[in-house]
Design an enzyme around this catalytic site. Structure first.
Site, mmCIF file in Angstrom:
data_model
loop_
_atom_site.group_PDB
_atom_site.id
_atom_site.type_symbol
_atom_site.label_atom_id
_atom_site.label_comp_id
_atom_site.label_asym_id
_atom_site.label_seq_id
_atom_site.Cartn_x
_atom_site.Cartn_y
_atom_site.Cartn_z
ATOM 1 N N VAL A 1 -32.987 -7.440 -20.685
ATOM 2 C CA VAL A 1 -32.314 -8.703 -20.138
ATOM 3 C C VAL A 1 -33.533 -9.862 -19.984
ATOM 4 O O VAL A 1 -33.523 -10.914 -20.423
ATOM 5 C CB VAL A 1 -31.615 -8.499 -18.972
ATOM 6 N N GLU A 2 -34.459 -9.317 -19.542
ATOM 7 C CA GLU A 2 -35.531 -10.319 -18.954
ATOM 8 C C GLU A 2 -36.493 -10.836 -19.971
ATOM 9 O O GLU A 2 -36.775 -11.973 -20.036
ATOM 10 C CB GLU A 2 -36.560 -9.356 -18.002
#
Length: 193
Positions: free
Chosen positions: A67-68
């Site tokens: 996600v990051e």
């Protein structure tokens, strides 16, 4: 099919069933391969090492990386977060002082450093927020200080991340939890096969 004998009809039905089973097995294998491409295990050794060292589920670390940064070790956010786990320079400097490391921010581009510091920080937040994963994820994304001020002013009930005023953080928590479940499902299932 009216002109086929009863034996021929049975053979045809068996053939159709066998082909259906083979196609079903192939589609399961293909789906698993596609999911593994989407849910990569890049940096597997690093994630396993530091998730074990800091007692953080490896699937959660993979979900945060996904996600990051989508596994881009050179990623830099508009806020200035760096690397795989998108660590802010100030957070890095703080952790480096705890570890007794030199606080050279360019080290955040090194996957080993980034994964270790990010995993340590996830564990730290988890402990600070009384083992509440959701709170740890909110703090990881929004900033611990921001979230603590919010809690002081408004309170926070586990499961109510919709009350967080920052849509990016609400979406972040949803995405990480979703991807964490997918990693657990995919890699636990493949370990059992």
């Amino acid at each position: 099919m009216k002109n086929l004998s009863k034996t021929s009809k049975i053979k045809l039905i068996i053939l159709i069933l066998v082909i259906s089973i083979i196609i079903g097995l192939f589609s399961d294998i293909l789906l698993t391969c596609i999911e593994k491409l989407i849910y990569q295990e890049n940096y597997y050794d690093l994630v396993m090492k530091y998730s074990s060292k800091y007692c953080v589920p490896p699937e959660l670390v993979f979900a945060v990386i996904n996600v990051e940064s989508n596994y881009d070790k050179n990623a830099v956010s508009s806020a200035g977060a760096i690397g795989l786990m998108q660590i802010m320079p100030s957070t890095y400097e703080w952790i480096a002082s705890i570890f007794g490391d030199s606080a050279n921010v360019s080290r955040l581009y090194i996957p080993k450093v980034n994964v270790e510091y990010g995993t340590y920080y996830l564990r730290y937040l988890y402990d600070i927020f009384d083992c509440a994963l959701e709170k740890a994820l909110i703090a990881y994304n929004w900033g611990m200080g921001n979230f603590m001020r919010f809690i002081e002013e408004h309170g926070y009930i586990e499961g109510d991340f919709g009350s967080i005023p920052v849509s990016e953080t609400r979406n972040y928590v949803r995405k990480v939890l979703y991807h964490w479940e997918k990693y657990k499902e995919i890699y636990n299932n493949s370990a059992n096969n």
